[in-house]
Design a protein around this motif. Structure first.
Motif, PDB file in Angstrom:
ATOM      1  N   GLY A 131      -0.398  -7.047 -11.164  1.00 19.09           N
ATOM      2  CA  GLY A 131       0.061  -7.825 -10.017  1.00 19.09           C
ATOM      3  C   GLY A 131      -1.101  -8.579  -9.385  1.00 19.09           C
ATOM      4  O   GLY A 131      -2.271  -8.205  -9.580  1.00 19.09           O
ATOM      5  N   ALA A 132      -0.777  -9.654  -8.650  1.00 20.19           N
ATOM      6  CA  ALA A 132      -1.823 -10.348  -7.895  1.00 20.19           C
ATOM      7  C   ALA A 132      -2.461  -9.368  -6.915  1.00 20.19           C
ATOM      8  O   ALA A 132      -3.629  -9.500  -6.550  1.00 20.19           O
ATOM      9  CB  ALA A 132      -1.231 -11.542  -7.161  1.00 20.19           C
ATOM     10  N   SER A 133      -1.715  -8.349  -6.529  1.00 13.96           N
ATOM     11  CA  SER A 133      -2.237  -7.317  -5.626  1.00 13.96           C
ATOM     12  C   SER A 133      -3.515  -6.695  -6.180  1.00 13.96           C
ATOM     13  O   SER A 133      -4.495  -6.531  -5.455  1.00 13.96           O
ATOM     14  CB  SER A 133      -1.215  -6.201  -5.423  1.00 13.96           C
ATOM     15  N   ILE A 146      -6.417  -9.014  -5.792  1.00 13.63           N
ATOM     16  CA  ILE A 146      -6.960  -9.059  -4.430  1.00 13.63           C
ATOM     17  C   ILE A 146      -7.996  -7.931  -4.284  1.00 13.63           C
ATOM     18  O   ILE A 146      -9.111  -8.124  -3.803  1.00 13.63           O
ATOM     19  CB  ILE A 146      -5.838  -8.918  -3.377  1.00 13.63           C
ATOM     20  N   TYR A 205      -0.777 -12.778   4.478  1.00  9.42           N
ATOM     21  CA  TYR A 205      -0.437 -11.581   3.710  1.00  9.42           C
ATOM     22  C   TYR A 205      -1.334 -10.409   4.143  1.00  9.42           C
ATOM     23  O   TYR A 205      -2.550 -10.559   4.240  1.00  9.42           O
ATOM     24  CB  TYR A 205      -0.646 -11.915   2.238  1.00  9.42           C
ATOM     25  N   TYR A 264      -4.775  -8.491   2.141  1.00  7.31           N
ATOM     26  CA  TYR A 264      -6.187  -8.926   2.124  1.00  7.31           C
ATOM     27  C   TYR A 264      -7.038  -8.021   3.012  1.00  7.31           C
ATOM     28  O   TYR A 264      -8.119  -7.600   2.635  1.00  7.31           O
ATOM     29  CB  TYR A 264      -6.338 -10.370   2.627  1.00  7.31           C
ATOM     30  N   CYS A 271      -3.820 -18.744   1.687  1.00  7.52           N
ATOM     31  CA  CYS A 271      -2.572 -18.482   0.983  1.00  7.52           C
ATOM     32  C   CYS A 271      -1.696 -19.728   1.108  1.00  7.52           C
ATOM     33  O   CYS A 271      -1.405 -20.178   2.210  1.00  7.52           O
ATOM     34  CB  CYS A 271      -1.896 -17.268   1.626  1.00  7.52           C
ATOM     35  N   ASN A 277       2.415 -16.850   3.032  1.00  9.57           N
ATOM     36  CA  ASN A 277       3.336 -15.775   3.384  1.00  9.57           C
ATOM     37  C   ASN A 277       2.844 -15.213   4.711  1.00  9.57           C
ATOM     38  O   ASN A 277       1.706 -14.765   4.764  1.00  9.57           O
ATOM     39  CB  ASN A 277       3.276 -14.700   2.276  1.00  9.57           C
ATOM     40  N   ASP A 331      -4.562 -17.895  -2.650  1.00 10.58           N
ATOM     41  CA  ASP A 331      -3.440 -17.126  -3.181  1.00 10.58           C
ATOM     42  C   ASP A 331      -2.255 -18.070  -3.380  1.00 10.58           C
ATOM     43  O   ASP A 331      -1.673 -18.573  -2.420  1.00 10.58           O
ATOM     44  CB  ASP A 331      -3.104 -16.004  -2.184  1.00 10.58           C
ATOM     45  N   ALA A 375       0.663 -17.299  -5.019  1.00 14.55           N
ATOM     46  CA  ALA A 375       1.771 -16.486  -5.535  1.00 14.55           C
ATOM     47  C   ALA A 375       3.094 -17.266  -5.548  1.00 14.55           C
ATOM     48  O   ALA A 375       3.970 -16.994  -6.360  1.00 14.55           O
ATOM     49  CB  ALA A 375       1.916 -15.203  -4.717  1.00 14.55           C
ATOM     50  N   SER A 414       0.912 -14.949  -9.601  1.00 15.02           N
ATOM     51  CA  SER A 414       1.692 -13.739  -9.836  1.00 15.02           C
ATOM     52  C   SER A 414       2.872 -14.020 -10.752  1.00 15.02           C
ATOM     53  O   SER A 414       3.377 -15.152 -10.781  1.00 15.02           O
ATOM     54  CB  SER A 414       2.216 -13.249  -8.477  1.00 15.02           C
ATOM     55  N   SER A 458       5.506 -12.162 -10.245  1.00 17.82           N
ATOM     56  CA  SER A 458       6.552 -11.464  -9.488  1.00 17.82           C
ATOM     57  C   SER A 458       7.574 -12.389  -8.849  1.00 17.82           C
ATOM     58  O   SER A 458       8.705 -11.991  -8.603  1.00 17.82           O
ATOM     59  CB  SER A 458       5.919 -10.629  -8.372  1.00 17.82           C
ATOM     60  N   LYS A 459       7.201 -13.624  -8.543  1.00 15.69           N
ATOM     61  CA  LYS A 459       8.074 -14.466  -7.736  1.00 15.69           C
ATOM     62  C   LYS A 459       8.798 -15.477  -8.632  1.00 15.69           C
ATOM     63  O   LYS A 459       9.964 -15.303  -8.930  1.00 15.69           O
ATOM     64  CB  LYS A 459       7.257 -15.146  -6.626  1.00 15.69           C
TER      65      LYS A 459
HETATM   66  C1  LIG Z   1       4.079 -11.182  -3.438  1.00 13.37           C
HETATM   67  C2  LIG Z   1       2.711 -11.637  -3.116  1.00 13.37           C
HETATM   68  C3  LIG Z   1       1.599 -11.299  -3.892  1.00 13.37           C
HETATM   69  C4  LIG Z   1       1.549 -10.355  -4.996  1.00 13.37           C
HETATM   70  O1  LIG Z   1       2.365 -10.033  -5.795  1.00 13.37           O
HETATM   71  P1  LIG Z   1       2.209  -9.090  -7.034  1.00 13.37           P
HETATM   72  O2  LIG Z   1       3.590  -8.549  -7.149  1.00 13.37           O
HETATM   73  O3  LIG Z   1       1.201  -8.041  -6.745  1.00 13.37           O
HETATM   74  O4  LIG Z   1       1.805  -9.991  -8.153  1.00 13.37           O
HETATM   75  C5  LIG Z   1       0.367 -11.832  -3.585  1.00 13.37           C
HETATM   76  N1  LIG Z   1       0.223 -12.627  -2.542  1.00 13.37           N
HETATM   77  C6  LIG Z   1       1.246 -12.968  -1.762  1.00 13.37           C
HETATM   78  C7  LIG Z   1       1.009 -13.872  -0.636  1.00 13.37           C
HETATM   79  C8  LIG Z   1       2.509 -12.469  -2.004  1.00 13.37           C
HETATM   80  O5  LIG Z   1       3.518 -12.765  -1.177  1.00 13.37           O
END
Ligand SMILES: *Cc1c(COP(=O)(O)O)cnc(C)c1O
Length: 345
Positions: free
Chosen positions: A83-85, A88, A109, A112, A149, A153, A177, A179, A203, A205-206
Protein backbone atom coordinates in the motif's frame (compact mmCIF):
# COMPACT_ATOMS: atom_id res chain seq x y z
CA UNK A 1 8.30 1.63 25.68
CA UNK A 2 9.33 4.71 23.74
CA UNK A 3 7.89 7.93 25.11
CA UNK A 4 6.55 9.00 21.71
CA UNK A 5 4.17 6.02 21.56
CA UNK A 6 2.02 7.62 24.27
CA UNK A 7 1.50 10.71 22.11
CA UNK A 8 0.56 8.93 18.92
CA UNK A 9 -3.13 8.64 18.16
CA UNK A 10 -3.87 5.36 16.49
CA UNK A 11 -4.94 5.71 12.84
CA UNK A 12 -8.73 5.99 12.76
CA UNK A 13 -10.05 3.73 9.97
CA UNK A 14 -13.68 4.89 10.37
CA UNK A 15 -16.66 2.56 10.57
CA UNK A 16 -16.51 -0.81 8.83
CA UNK A 17 -19.50 -2.73 7.43
CA UNK A 18 -18.69 -5.45 9.99
CA UNK A 19 -19.46 -2.94 12.77
CA UNK A 20 -23.12 -2.56 11.76
CA UNK A 21 -25.91 -4.99 12.59
CA UNK A 22 -27.46 -4.82 9.10
CA UNK A 23 -26.10 -6.78 6.14
CA UNK A 24 -26.96 -4.25 3.45
CA UNK A 25 -24.38 -1.64 4.28
CA UNK A 26 -23.68 1.22 1.89
CA UNK A 27 -20.01 1.86 2.62
CA UNK A 28 -19.21 5.41 1.53
CA UNK A 29 -16.61 6.03 4.21
CA UNK A 30 -13.32 4.69 2.87
CA UNK A 31 -12.95 5.99 -0.70
CA UNK A 32 -12.98 2.50 -2.09
CA UNK A 33 -13.89 1.71 -5.69
CA UNK A 34 -17.57 0.64 -5.58
CA UNK A 35 -17.36 -1.65 -8.63
CA UNK A 36 -16.33 -5.28 -9.17
CA UNK A 37 -12.77 -6.13 -10.21
CA UNK A 38 -12.15 -6.99 -13.88
CA UNK A 39 -12.38 -10.60 -15.01
CA UNK A 40 -8.59 -10.70 -15.52
CA UNK A 41 -8.00 -9.52 -11.94
CA UNK A 42 -10.36 -12.19 -10.66
CA UNK A 43 -8.54 -14.89 -12.64
CA UNK A 44 -5.14 -13.61 -11.49
CA UNK A 45 -6.29 -13.89 -7.89
CA UNK A 46 -7.46 -17.47 -8.36
CA UNK A 47 -4.31 -18.42 -10.26
CA UNK A 48 -2.23 -17.11 -7.32
CA UNK A 49 -3.21 -20.26 -5.43
CA UNK A 50 -0.55 -22.08 -7.43
CA UNK A 51 2.12 -19.93 -5.79
CA UNK A 52 1.11 -19.55 -2.20
CA UNK A 53 3.55 -22.08 -0.81
CA UNK A 54 6.39 -19.93 -2.19
CA UNK A 55 7.90 -16.58 -1.25
CA UNK A 56 7.35 -13.83 -3.78
CA UNK A 57 10.63 -12.75 -5.40
CA UNK A 58 11.52 -9.61 -3.41
CA UNK A 59 12.82 -7.52 -6.32
CA UNK A 60 9.23 -7.51 -7.62
CA UNK A 61 10.65 -6.99 -11.11
CA UNK A 62 7.54 -8.15 -12.95
CA UNK A 63 5.31 -5.76 -10.97
CA UNK A 64 7.78 -2.94 -11.56
CA UNK A 65 7.77 -3.65 -15.30
CA UNK A 66 3.97 -3.37 -15.30
CA UNK A 67 4.11 -0.11 -13.30
CA UNK A 68 6.80 1.09 -15.66
CA UNK A 69 4.53 0.48 -18.62
CA UNK A 70 1.68 2.28 -16.81
CA UNK A 71 3.67 5.33 -15.69
CA UNK A 72 6.33 5.60 -18.38
CA UNK A 73 9.14 5.56 -15.80
CA UNK A 74 11.88 2.89 -15.92
CA UNK A 75 12.00 0.34 -13.04
CA UNK A 76 14.98 2.18 -11.39
CA UNK A 77 12.61 5.03 -10.60
CA UNK A 78 10.07 2.74 -8.93
CA UNK A 79 9.80 1.43 -5.37
CA UNK A 80 6.88 -0.76 -4.33
CA UNK A 81 5.22 -1.44 -1.00
CA UNK A 82 2.32 -2.84 0.95
CA UNK A 83 0.00 0.00 0.00
CA UNK A 84 1.01 3.64 -0.36
CA UNK A 85 0.76 3.52 3.44
CA UNK A 86 3.93 1.46 3.69
CA UNK A 87 5.69 3.88 1.36
CA UNK A 88 4.78 6.77 3.65
CA UNK A 89 6.45 4.85 6.45
CA UNK A 90 9.46 3.88 4.29
CA UNK A 91 10.03 7.46 3.12
CA UNK A 92 10.06 8.58 6.76
CA UNK A 93 12.49 5.79 7.66
CA UNK A 94 14.79 6.71 4.80
CA UNK A 95 14.83 10.50 5.20
CA UNK A 96 14.07 11.58 8.76
CA UNK A 97 16.59 11.86 11.59
CA UNK A 98 15.56 12.74 15.13
CA UNK A 99 14.27 16.35 15.36
CA UNK A 100 14.34 16.90 11.61
CA UNK A 101 11.68 19.33 10.56
CA UNK A 102 8.66 17.82 8.81
CA UNK A 103 5.89 20.01 7.41
CA UNK A 104 2.36 18.69 6.89
CA UNK A 105 -0.12 21.29 5.60
CA UNK A 106 -3.51 20.66 7.18
CA UNK A 107 -6.08 19.34 6.69
CA UNK A 108 -4.61 16.25 5.08
CA UNK A 109 -4.11 12.52 5.41
CA UNK A 110 -3.43 11.59 9.03
CA UNK A 111 -0.90 8.83 8.40
CA UNK A 112 1.93 11.27 7.55
CA UNK A 113 2.06 12.58 11.11
CA UNK A 114 2.05 9.11 12.66
CA UNK A 115 5.18 7.94 10.81
CA UNK A 116 6.95 11.27 11.12
CA UNK A 117 6.32 11.17 14.89
CA UNK A 118 7.70 7.63 15.08
CA UNK A 119 10.95 9.06 13.68
CA UNK A 120 10.87 11.69 16.46
CA UNK A 121 10.61 14.47 13.90
CA UNK A 122 9.73 18.01 14.80
CA UNK A 123 6.47 18.50 12.93
CA UNK A 124 4.62 21.64 11.94
CA UNK A 125 1.06 21.71 10.61
CA UNK A 126 0.46 24.96 8.70
CA UNK A 127 -3.12 25.76 7.70
CA UNK A 128 -3.70 27.84 4.55
CA UNK A 129 -6.60 30.04 3.60
CA UNK A 130 -9.00 28.11 1.35
CA UNK A 131 -6.46 25.23 1.43
CA UNK A 132 -4.34 27.02 -1.15
CA UNK A 133 -0.77 26.14 -0.25
CA UNK A 134 1.51 29.16 -0.39
CA UNK A 135 5.04 28.25 -1.59
CA UNK A 136 6.54 31.29 0.17
CA UNK A 137 5.19 30.22 3.54
CA UNK A 138 6.41 26.67 2.87
CA UNK A 139 9.90 27.98 2.03
CA UNK A 140 10.03 29.80 5.36
CA UNK A 141 9.21 26.56 7.16
CA UNK A 142 12.57 25.21 5.96
CA UNK A 143 11.48 21.58 6.08
CA UNK A 144 13.64 18.53 5.64
CA UNK A 145 10.52 16.77 4.37
CA UNK A 146 7.18 18.15 3.23
CA UNK A 147 4.01 16.14 2.62
CA UNK A 148 1.67 17.28 -0.14
CA UNK A 149 -1.44 15.42 -1.23
CA UNK A 150 -3.14 16.07 -4.59
CA UNK A 151 -6.06 15.59 -4.90
CA UNK A 152 -6.01 16.19 -1.18
CA UNK A 153 -7.72 13.87 1.27
CA UNK A 154 -10.14 15.04 2.70
CA UNK A 155 -10.74 18.36 0.85
CA UNK A 156 -10.65 16.93 -2.71
CA UNK A 157 -8.82 19.86 -4.31
CA UNK A 158 -5.67 19.50 -6.40
CA UNK A 159 -2.49 21.52 -6.00
CA UNK A 160 -1.57 23.26 -9.22
CA UNK A 161 1.57 22.36 -11.10
CA UNK A 162 3.26 25.74 -10.70
CA UNK A 163 2.85 25.56 -6.92
CA UNK A 164 4.39 22.09 -6.83
CA UNK A 165 7.29 23.26 -8.98
CA UNK A 166 7.89 26.31 -6.80
CA UNK A 167 7.81 24.17 -3.67
CA UNK A 168 10.07 21.46 -5.11
CA UNK A 169 12.66 24.05 -6.16
CA UNK A 170 12.88 25.54 -2.68
CA UNK A 171 12.58 22.42 -0.50
CA UNK A 172 14.83 19.58 0.61
CA UNK A 173 12.47 16.64 0.04
CA UNK A 174 8.85 16.69 -1.08
CA UNK A 175 6.40 13.79 -0.96
CA UNK A 176 3.51 14.27 -3.37
CA UNK A 177 0.78 11.77 -2.52
CA UNK A 178 -1.18 11.05 -5.71
CA UNK A 179 -3.36 8.23 -4.36
CA UNK A 180 -6.34 9.81 -6.22
CA UNK A 181 -4.56 11.25 -9.27
CA UNK A 182 -6.42 9.13 -11.83
CA UNK A 183 -9.75 10.66 -10.81
CA UNK A 184 -8.50 14.19 -11.41
CA UNK A 185 -6.81 13.47 -14.73
CA UNK A 186 -3.98 15.63 -13.40
CA UNK A 187 -0.67 14.20 -12.34
CA UNK A 188 2.66 15.85 -11.67
CA UNK A 189 4.58 12.57 -11.71
CA UNK A 190 6.57 13.76 -14.77
CA UNK A 191 8.16 16.40 -12.51
CA UNK A 192 10.26 13.59 -11.01
CA UNK A 193 12.39 13.96 -14.17
CA UNK A 194 13.01 17.58 -13.28
CA UNK A 195 13.29 17.39 -9.47
CA UNK A 196 15.42 14.69 -7.83
CA UNK A 197 13.96 15.59 -4.41
CA UNK A 198 10.36 14.80 -5.40
CA UNK A 199 8.79 11.49 -4.37
CA UNK A 200 5.40 10.75 -5.89
CA UNK A 201 3.27 8.12 -4.13
CA UNK A 202 0.59 6.11 -5.89
CA UNK A 203 -1.80 3.39 -4.79
CA UNK A 204 -3.70 0.45 -6.30
CA UNK A 205 -6.43 0.89 -3.68
CA UNK A 206 -8.54 3.63 -5.24
CA UNK A 207 -8.56 3.78 -9.07
CA UNK A 208 -7.71 0.07 -9.45
CA UNK A 209 -10.06 -0.94 -6.64
CA UNK A 210 -7.55 -3.21 -4.87
CA UNK A 211 -7.73 -1.78 -1.34
CA UNK A 212 -7.99 -5.27 0.10
CA UNK A 213 -4.84 -6.45 -1.69
CA UNK A 214 -2.43 -3.78 -0.38
CA UNK A 215 -0.17 -2.46 -3.15
CA UNK A 216 1.36 0.96 -3.64
CA UNK A 217 4.41 2.44 -5.30
CA UNK A 218 6.67 5.45 -5.32
CA UNK A 219 8.14 7.19 -8.36
CA UNK A 220 11.32 9.04 -7.51
CA UNK A 221 15.02 9.55 -8.20
CA UNK A 222 16.75 6.11 -8.42
CA UNK A 223 18.89 6.47 -5.22
CA UNK A 224 15.74 7.22 -3.19
CA UNK A 225 13.88 4.31 -4.79
CA UNK A 226 16.80 2.06 -3.93
CA UNK A 227 16.84 3.28 -0.33
CA UNK A 228 13.10 2.67 0.04
CA UNK A 229 13.54 -0.84 -1.35
CA UNK A 230 16.25 -1.41 1.25
CA UNK A 231 14.06 -0.55 4.25
CA UNK A 232 10.89 -2.23 2.98
CA UNK A 233 9.92 -5.61 4.38
CA UNK A 234 11.44 -7.98 1.81
CA UNK A 235 8.17 -9.85 1.12
CA UNK A 236 5.74 -7.00 1.81
CA UNK A 237 3.59 -7.69 -1.27
CA UNK A 238 1.98 -11.13 -1.35
CA UNK A 239 1.58 -13.27 -4.47
CA UNK A 240 -2.14 -12.56 -4.86
CA UNK A 241 -1.47 -8.83 -4.45
CA UNK A 242 1.34 -8.87 -6.95
CA UNK A 243 -0.61 -10.85 -9.54
CA UNK A 244 -3.81 -8.85 -9.22
CA UNK A 245 -1.89 -5.57 -9.53
CA UNK A 246 -0.26 -6.72 -12.77
CA UNK A 247 -3.64 -7.91 -14.09
CA UNK A 248 -5.26 -4.59 -13.09
CA UNK A 249 -2.75 -2.66 -15.18
CA UNK A 250 -3.47 -4.99 -18.09
CA UNK A 251 -7.20 -4.26 -17.72
CA UNK A 252 -6.67 -0.55 -17.43
CA UNK A 253 -9.35 0.27 -20.00
CA UNK A 254 -11.91 -1.46 -17.80
CA UNK A 255 -10.87 0.74 -14.87
CA UNK A 256 -10.83 3.87 -17.03
CA UNK A 257 -14.47 3.22 -17.90
CA UNK A 258 -15.33 2.78 -14.21
CA UNK A 259 -13.53 6.01 -13.43
CA UNK A 260 -15.63 7.87 -16.00
CA UNK A 261 -18.75 6.59 -14.28
CA UNK A 262 -17.44 7.61 -10.86
CA UNK A 263 -16.50 11.09 -12.09
CA UNK A 264 -19.90 11.66 -13.67
CA UNK A 265 -21.61 10.45 -10.49
CA UNK A 266 -19.38 12.81 -8.50
CA UNK A 267 -20.59 15.74 -10.59
CA UNK A 268 -24.21 14.72 -10.10
CA UNK A 269 -23.74 14.13 -6.37
CA UNK A 270 -22.00 17.50 -5.97
CA UNK A 271 -24.94 19.26 -7.61
CA UNK A 272 -27.55 17.37 -5.60
CA UNK A 273 -25.71 17.86 -2.31
CA UNK A 274 -25.43 21.60 -2.90
CA UNK A 275 -29.25 21.73 -3.14
CA UNK A 276 -29.53 20.52 0.44
CA UNK A 277 -29.64 23.69 2.47
CA UNK A 278 -27.63 22.52 5.49
CA UNK A 279 -24.81 20.96 3.46
CA UNK A 280 -21.93 22.71 1.77
CA UNK A 281 -19.97 20.46 -0.60
CA UNK A 282 -16.38 21.35 -1.48
CA UNK A 283 -15.46 21.10 -5.16
CA UNK A 284 -13.67 17.78 -5.64
CA UNK A 285 -11.36 16.23 -8.20
CA UNK A 286 -11.24 12.85 -6.46
CA UNK A 287 -13.68 9.97 -5.85
CA UNK A 288 -15.06 11.59 -2.71
CA UNK A 289 -16.70 14.85 -1.67
CA UNK A 290 -16.11 16.71 1.57
CA UNK A 291 -19.20 18.43 2.97
CA UNK A 292 -19.59 20.94 5.73
CA UNK A 293 -22.60 20.09 7.87
CA UNK A 294 -24.64 22.93 9.32
CA UNK A 295 -26.80 20.76 11.52
CA UNK A 296 -26.51 18.68 14.64
CA UNK A 297 -23.91 16.07 13.70
CA UNK A 298 -25.02 13.34 16.08
CA UNK A 299 -28.44 13.41 14.44
CA UNK A 300 -27.01 13.12 10.93
CA UNK A 301 -24.57 10.29 11.70
CA UNK A 302 -27.14 8.31 13.64
CA UNK A 303 -29.88 8.62 11.05
CA UNK A 304 -27.53 7.56 8.25
CA UNK A 305 -26.17 4.61 10.19
CA UNK A 306 -29.71 3.49 10.95
CA UNK A 307 -30.13 3.22 7.19
CA UNK A 308 -26.88 1.34 6.88
CA UNK A 309 -25.04 4.25 5.24
CA UNK A 310 -21.46 4.82 6.36
CA UNK A 311 -19.66 8.13 5.75
CA UNK A 312 -16.38 9.30 7.26
CA UNK A 313 -16.25 11.88 10.02
CA UNK A 314 -13.75 14.43 8.71
CA UNK A 315 -13.63 16.77 11.69
CA UNK A 316 -9.85 16.98 11.70
CA UNK A 317 -7.20 19.56 12.38
CA UNK A 318 -7.42 22.47 9.94
CA UNK A 319 -11.16 22.16 9.29
CA UNK A 320 -13.51 24.33 11.34
CA UNK A 321 -16.96 23.00 12.01
CA UNK A 322 -18.49 19.64 11.33
CA UNK A 323 -17.38 17.88 8.16
CA UNK A 324 -18.21 14.57 6.57
CA UNK A 325 -16.38 12.92 3.72
CA UNK A 326 -18.57 11.08 1.24
CA UNK A 327 -17.14 8.48 -1.13
CA UNK A 328 -18.80 8.52 -4.54
CA UNK A 329 -20.57 5.19 -4.86
CA UNK A 330 -22.61 3.48 -7.55
CA UNK A 331 -25.66 5.40 -8.75
CA UNK A 332 -28.12 3.49 -6.58
CA UNK A 333 -25.92 3.94 -3.50
CA UNK A 334 -25.67 7.68 -4.11
CA UNK A 335 -29.43 7.85 -4.60
CA UNK A 336 -30.00 6.08 -1.29
CA UNK A 337 -27.66 8.54 0.41
CA UNK A 338 -29.37 11.57 -1.14
CA UNK A 339 -32.76 10.27 -0.13
CA UNK A 340 -31.57 9.69 3.45
CA UNK A 341 -30.06 13.19 3.64
CA UNK A 342 -33.19 14.83 2.21
CA UNK A 343 -35.33 13.04 4.77
CA UNK A 344 -33.40 14.92 7.48
CA UNK A 345 -34.38 18.38 6.23
C1 LIG B 1 -6.05 5.81 0.62
C2 LIG B 1 -4.87 6.70 0.70
C3 LIG B 1 -3.56 6.23 0.70
C4 LIG B 1 -3.12 4.84 0.78
O1 LIG B 1 -3.62 3.84 0.40
P1 LIG B 1 -3.04 2.38 0.42
O2 LIG B 1 -4.29 1.58 0.53
O3 LIG B 1 -2.15 2.21 1.59
O4 LIG B 1 -2.33 2.24 -0.88
C5 LIG B 1 -2.51 7.12 0.69
N1 LIG B 1 -2.74 8.42 0.72
C6 LIG B 1 -3.97 8.92 0.74
C7 LIG B 1 -4.15 10.38 0.75
C8 LIG B 1 -5.07 8.09 0.76
O5 LIG B 1 -6.30 8.60 0.84
Amino acid sequence: MREVIRFINKYDPGIFPEDLPTRDVIQLGSNENPFEPSEDVRMAYIKSLENITRYPKPDYSELKRAISEYTGFPPENIAVGCGASELIQSVCNVLIEELDRVVIPMPSYTLYAIYAMLRSASISFPVFKNYRIDPEVIAEEDAKLLFLCSPNNPTGNTIDRETIKAIASSSQYVVLDEAYAEFSGKSCVDLVNEFDNLIVLRSFSKFFGLAGMRIGYAICHPPIAEAIEKVRLPFAISYPALNTAIAAIKSREYYEALKDRIVSERRRLEKELSRIEWLKPYPSEANFILVRVEKDKEGVDKKLLERGIVLRDASIMGLDGIHLRITVGRKEQNDALLEALRSLE
